[in-house]
Design an enzyme around this catalytic site. Structure first.
Site, PDB file in Angstrom:
ATOM      1  N   LEU A 110     122.877 -41.566  15.752  1.00  0.00           N
ATOM      2  CA  LEU A 110     124.081 -42.822  16.297  1.00  0.00           C
ATOM      3  C   LEU A 110     123.742 -44.433  15.576  1.00  0.00           C
ATOM      4  O   LEU A 110     123.843 -45.297  16.042  1.00  0.00           O
ATOM      5  CB  LEU A 110     124.305 -42.930  17.773  1.00  0.00           C
ATOM      6  CG  LEU A 110     125.621 -42.078  18.548  1.00  0.00           C
ATOM      7  CD1 LEU A 110     125.165 -42.058  19.632  1.00  0.00           C
ATOM      8  CD2 LEU A 110     127.040 -41.996  17.712  1.00  0.00           C
ATOM      9  N   SER A 111     122.669 -43.655  15.418  1.00  0.00           N
ATOM     10  CA  SER A 111     121.119 -45.395  14.865  1.00  0.00           C
ATOM     11  C   SER A 111     121.972 -45.876  13.788  1.00  0.00           C
ATOM     12  O   SER A 111     121.980 -47.354  13.891  1.00  0.00           O
ATOM     13  CB  SER A 111     119.984 -44.423  14.545  1.00  0.00           C
ATOM     14  OG  SER A 111     119.180 -44.190  15.532  1.00  0.00           O
ATOM     15  N   LYS A 114     108.420 -36.021  15.753  1.00  0.00           N
ATOM     16  CA  LYS A 114     107.157 -37.194  16.810  1.00  0.00           C
ATOM     17  C   LYS A 114     106.299 -36.817  16.829  1.00  0.00           C
ATOM     18  O   LYS A 114     105.400 -38.163  16.651  1.00  0.00           O
ATOM     19  CB  LYS A 114     108.163 -37.211  17.986  1.00  0.00           C
ATOM     20  CG  LYS A 114     109.531 -38.241  17.775  1.00  0.00           C
ATOM     21  CD  LYS A 114     110.102 -38.176  19.542  1.00  0.00           C
ATOM     22  CE  LYS A 114     111.441 -38.362  19.134  1.00  0.00           C
ATOM     23  NZ  LYS A 114     112.076 -39.162  20.554  1.00  0.00           N
ATOM     24  N   ASN A 117     108.411 -42.396  18.017  1.00  0.00           N
ATOM     25  CA  ASN A 117     109.310 -42.465  17.170  1.00  0.00           C
ATOM     26  C   ASN A 117     110.261 -43.525  16.581  1.00  0.00           C
ATOM     27  O   ASN A 117     111.702 -44.208  16.495  1.00  0.00           O
ATOM     28  CB  ASN A 117     110.465 -42.870  19.093  1.00  0.00           C
ATOM     29  CG  ASN A 117     110.554 -43.939  19.343  1.00  0.00           C
ATOM     30  OD1 ASN A 117     109.613 -44.809  19.170  1.00  0.00           O
ATOM     31  ND2 ASN A 117     111.459 -43.938  20.213  1.00  0.00           N
ATOM     32  N   ASP A 151     110.467 -45.152  24.167  1.00  0.00           N
ATOM     33  CA  ASP A 151     111.329 -44.982  24.605  1.00  0.00           C
ATOM     34  C   ASP A 151     111.052 -44.482  26.146  1.00  0.00           C
ATOM     35  O   ASP A 151     111.859 -45.285  26.825  1.00  0.00           O
ATOM     36  CB  ASP A 151     111.019 -42.971  24.854  1.00  0.00           C
ATOM     37  CG  ASP A 151     111.935 -41.953  23.328  1.00  0.00           C
ATOM     38  OD1 ASP A 151     113.308 -42.835  23.273  1.00  0.00           O
ATOM     39  OD2 ASP A 151     111.608 -41.078  23.102  1.00  0.00           O
ATOM     40  N   ALA A 199     109.664 -31.752  31.866  1.00  0.00           N
ATOM     41  CA  ALA A 199     108.521 -31.698  31.101  1.00  0.00           C
ATOM     42  C   ALA A 199     108.579 -31.749  29.910  1.00  0.00           C
ATOM     43  O   ALA A 199     107.399 -31.436  29.090  1.00  0.00           O
ATOM     44  CB  ALA A 199     106.593 -30.602  32.521  1.00  0.00           C
ATOM     45  N   ASN A 206     109.387 -28.581  37.441  1.00  0.00           N
ATOM     46  CA  ASN A 206     110.066 -28.281  36.035  1.00  0.00           C
ATOM     47  C   ASN A 206     110.114 -26.867  36.121  1.00  0.00           C
ATOM     48  O   ASN A 206     109.727 -26.676  36.851  1.00  0.00           O
ATOM     49  CB  ASN A 206     108.795 -28.809  35.054  1.00  0.00           C
ATOM     50  CG  ASN A 206     109.596 -28.157  33.575  1.00  0.00           C
ATOM     51  OD1 ASN A 206     110.638 -28.181  32.858  1.00  0.00           O
ATOM     52  ND2 ASN A 206     108.817 -27.480  32.598  1.00  0.00           N
ATOM     53  N   ARG A 207     111.078 -25.948  35.940  1.00  0.00           N
ATOM     54  CA  ARG A 207     110.876 -24.699  35.855  1.00  0.00           C
ATOM     55  C   ARG A 207     109.339 -24.371  35.539  1.00  0.00           C
ATOM     56  O   ARG A 207     109.432 -22.732  35.628  1.00  0.00           O
ATOM     57  CB  ARG A 207     112.343 -24.152  34.561  1.00  0.00           C
ATOM     58  CG  ARG A 207     112.092 -22.954  34.293  1.00  0.00           C
ATOM     59  CD  ARG A 207     113.452 -22.375  33.424  1.00  0.00           C
ATOM     60  NE  ARG A 207     112.961 -22.209  32.403  1.00  0.00           N
ATOM     61  CZ  ARG A 207     113.929 -22.365  30.599  1.00  0.00           C
ATOM     62  NH1 ARG A 207     114.794 -21.648  31.348  1.00  0.00           N
ATOM     63  NH2 ARG A 207     113.240 -23.373  29.671  1.00  0.00           N
ATOM     64  N   GLY A 242     122.401 -41.377  29.812  1.00  0.00           N
ATOM     65  CA  GLY A 242     121.654 -42.318  29.128  1.00  0.00           C
ATOM     66  C   GLY A 242     121.508 -42.775  28.449  1.00  0.00           C
ATOM     67  O   GLY A 242     120.939 -43.013  27.227  1.00  0.00           O
TER      68      GLY A 242
HETATM   69  P1  NAP Z   1     112.225 -31.142  25.452  1.00  0.00           P
HETATM   70  O1  NAP Z   1     111.235 -31.354  24.744  1.00  0.00           O
HETATM   71  O2  NAP Z   1     113.278 -29.102  25.289  1.00  0.00           O
HETATM   72  O3  NAP Z   1     112.402 -30.559  27.158  1.00  0.00           O
HETATM   73  C1  NAP Z   1     113.289 -29.465  27.528  1.00  0.00           C
HETATM   74  C2  NAP Z   1     113.478 -29.491  29.050  1.00  0.00           C
HETATM   75  O4  NAP Z   1     114.433 -28.491  29.503  1.00  0.00           O
HETATM   76  C3  NAP Z   1     112.084 -28.966  29.408  1.00  0.00           C
HETATM   77  O5  NAP Z   1     111.503 -29.513  30.490  1.00  0.00           O
HETATM   78  C4  NAP Z   1     112.534 -27.772  29.784  1.00  0.00           C
HETATM   79  O6  NAP Z   1     111.790 -26.779  30.863  1.00  0.00           O
HETATM   80  C5  NAP Z   1     113.861 -27.755  30.582  1.00  0.00           C
HETATM   81  N1  NAP Z   1     114.749 -26.748  29.977  1.00  0.00           N
HETATM   82  C6  NAP Z   1     115.724 -26.162  29.147  1.00  0.00           C
HETATM   83  N2  NAP Z   1     116.693 -25.123  29.458  1.00  0.00           N
HETATM   84  C7  NAP Z   1     116.352 -24.881  30.373  1.00  0.00           C
HETATM   85  C8  NAP Z   1     117.084 -23.736  31.607  1.00  0.00           C
HETATM   86  N3  NAP Z   1     117.665 -22.702  31.230  1.00  0.00           N
HETATM   87  N4  NAP Z   1     116.448 -24.336  33.032  1.00  0.00           N
HETATM   88  C9  NAP Z   1     115.149 -24.409  33.284  1.00  0.00           C
HETATM   89  N5  NAP Z   1     115.181 -25.874  32.325  1.00  0.00           N
HETATM   90  C10 NAP Z   1     114.801 -25.791  31.508  1.00  0.00           C
HETATM   91  O7  NAP Z   1     113.850 -31.737  25.347  1.00  0.00           O
HETATM   92  P2  NAP Z   1     113.230 -33.251  25.327  1.00  0.00           P
HETATM   93  O8  NAP Z   1     113.458 -33.862  24.745  1.00  0.00           O
HETATM   94  O9  NAP Z   1     112.813 -33.420  26.657  1.00  0.00           O
HETATM   95  O10 NAP Z   1     114.806 -34.071  25.605  1.00  0.00           O
HETATM   96  C11 NAP Z   1     115.661 -33.319  26.925  1.00  0.00           C
HETATM   97  C12 NAP Z   1     116.820 -34.216  27.417  1.00  0.00           C
HETATM   98  O11 NAP Z   1     116.663 -35.307  27.102  1.00  0.00           O
HETATM   99  C13 NAP Z   1     117.738 -33.643  26.012  1.00  0.00           C
HETATM  100  O12 NAP Z   1     119.016 -33.429  26.993  1.00  0.00           O
HETATM  101  C14 NAP Z   1     117.700 -34.586  25.066  1.00  0.00           C
HETATM  102  O13 NAP Z   1     119.155 -35.335  25.189  1.00  0.00           O
HETATM  103  C15 NAP Z   1     118.068 -35.785  26.701  1.00  0.00           C
HETATM  104  N6  NAP Z   1     116.665 -37.272  25.750  1.00  0.00           N
HETATM  105  C16 NAP Z   1     117.791 -38.772  25.974  1.00  0.00           C
HETATM  106  C17 NAP Z   1     117.474 -39.511  25.611  1.00  0.00           C
HETATM  107  C18 NAP Z   1     117.981 -41.317  26.071  1.00  0.00           C
HETATM  108  O14 NAP Z   1     118.032 -41.972  25.060  1.00  0.00           O
HETATM  109  N7  NAP Z   1     119.263 -40.876  26.732  1.00  0.00           N
HETATM  110  C19 NAP Z   1     116.413 -39.504  24.966  1.00  0.00           C
HETATM  111  C20 NAP Z   1     115.310 -38.456  24.308  1.00  0.00           C
HETATM  112  C21 NAP Z   1     116.159 -36.794  25.438  1.00  0.00           C
HETATM  113  P3  NAP Z   1     111.164 -26.190  30.598  1.00  0.00           P
HETATM  114  O15 NAP Z   1     109.991 -26.089  30.440  1.00  0.00           O
HETATM  115  O16 NAP Z   1     110.553 -24.663  31.760  1.00  0.00           O
HETATM  116  O17 NAP Z   1     111.212 -24.792  29.100  1.00  0.00           O
END
Ligand code: NAP
Length: 283
Positions: free
Chosen positions: A25-26, A75, A96, A111, A137, A159-160, A244
């Site tokens: 979307l940027s 990143k 970022n 962020d 996490a 975190n899980r 978000g």
């Molecule tokens: P990431 O680095 O891939 O981290 C994913 C996280 O989700 C980890 O804590 C992971 O836990 C957990 N997770 C994934 N599947 C799971 C499951 N089945 N059960 C329990 N925990 C689970 O992702 P990220 O970049 O941090 O992004 C996380 C979310 O934030 C995404 O939905 C993204 O769209 C959103 N986000 C939004 C913005 C915004 O501007 N609004 C910016 C960045 C990100 P484990 O460590 O146990 O695998």
């Protein structure tokens, strides 16, 4: 239409690199802002494969691109190949946003700042007075935790995979950041849902919704869907909720400030991408 409707030979070029990036979307968000302010700047999306971060940064240098957004999966690698890092980008080991200062490329990370600005301005949350639980996490959780901790919040990361929460606590090395169990959600003023759970219909809930209710705020970092099942459940229990979109907008707004020195027209940027804050007051 203003005189900058089409790019000219003087147009300043910016880009986002990532893979995938064609859904981003940027470009619409930033180009609408440039047009609204009558600036001869243009922002494009460049798909860059994993493993090509260094080549992309070399290209940025050679092509006189004035600013860069960086998204998954670059990143961390970009943090390793730019010339300098802001203190936040260094602590997170992730970039970022890249800005130029002459020939020098400086990596930033907006962020966390975007998140804190969004909860202060949109939800009336004062981090310095808040007990926060961050659920997740990954990269987003890390950025939000650091910014909230620097703003004076008391934070528990859950975190899980517990090891990853412990790793964040170790990396932050701040007195106000610890890790506990999911049950601590019930004592939090602010809960940040920073896992990827809720984007797909068949995802399980990231935590027990009975842990959250009246007097508490839940911010789910996901904005597509606008309201995740855990946010809907928290709202039904009387919690204030938000999605978000606020973080997305404010982190982009901070990038806009870094590159242009101008205040970002956030309303224009939000309207351009048709994003809605899914928010209620918890009344
Ligand atoms: P990431 O680095 O891939 O981290 C994913 C996280 O989700 C980890 O804590 C992971 O836990 C957990 N997770 C994934 N599947 C799971 C499951 N089945 N059960 C329990 N925990 C689970 O992702 P990220 O970049 O941090 O992004 C996380 C979310 O934030 C995404 O939905 C993204 O769209 C959103 N986000 C939004 C913005 C915004 O501007 N609004 C910016 C960045 C990100 P484990 O460590 O146990 O695998």
């Amino acid at each position: 239409m203003n005189e900058f409707a089409l790019p000219t030979a003087k147009t300043k070029l910016l880009a986002v690199i990532g893979d995938p990036v064609r859904h981003s979307l940027s470009p619409v968000m930033f180009n609408s802002a440039f047009r609204a302010l009558g600036m001869d700047w243009l922002y494009v999306a460049l798909p860059v494969k994993l493993g090509s971060s260094r080549a992309a940064i070399d290209g940025i240098r050679a092509l006189d691109i004035v600013g860069l957004s960086v998204t998954t999966p670059h990143k961390e690698m970009v943090a390793a190949v730019v010339d300098q890092l802001s203190p936040v980008a260094r602590k997170l080991g992730a970039v970022n946003c890249v800005r130029r200062s002459g020939e020098v490329l400086i990596g930033e990370n907006t962020d966390g700042k975007g998140f804190v600005e969004s909860v202060r301005s949109g939800l009336g949350v004062e981090p310095e007075r808040s007990n926060v639980v961050v659920v997740g996490a990954g990269g987003a959780a890390r950025a939000v935790t650091l910014a909230l901790a620097e703003a004076g919040a008391t934070i528990a990361v859950v975190n899980r995979t517990k090891d990853k929460a412990e790793k964040i606590v170790g990396q932050m090395a701040m007195e106000n950041v610890s890790t506990t169990g999911f049950e601590s959600i019930s004592d939090a003023d602010l809960v940040v849902q920073a896992t990827s759970l809720g984007m797909r219909n068949d995802d399980p809930l990231p935590f027990d919704p009975n842990l959250i209710g009246k007097g508490q705020t839940l911010v789910d970092l996901i904005y597509h869907p606008e309201r995740t099942p855990i946010a809907a459940a928290a709202a039904a229990h009387g919690a204030q909720i938000a999605n978000g979109v606020g973080m997305l907008l404010h982190q982009a707004g901070e990038q806009f400030r870094i590159w242009t020195g101008e205040e970002p027209p956030l309303n224009v940027m939000a309207a351009a991408v048709g994003l809605k804050f899914a928010q209620n007051t918890g009344e």
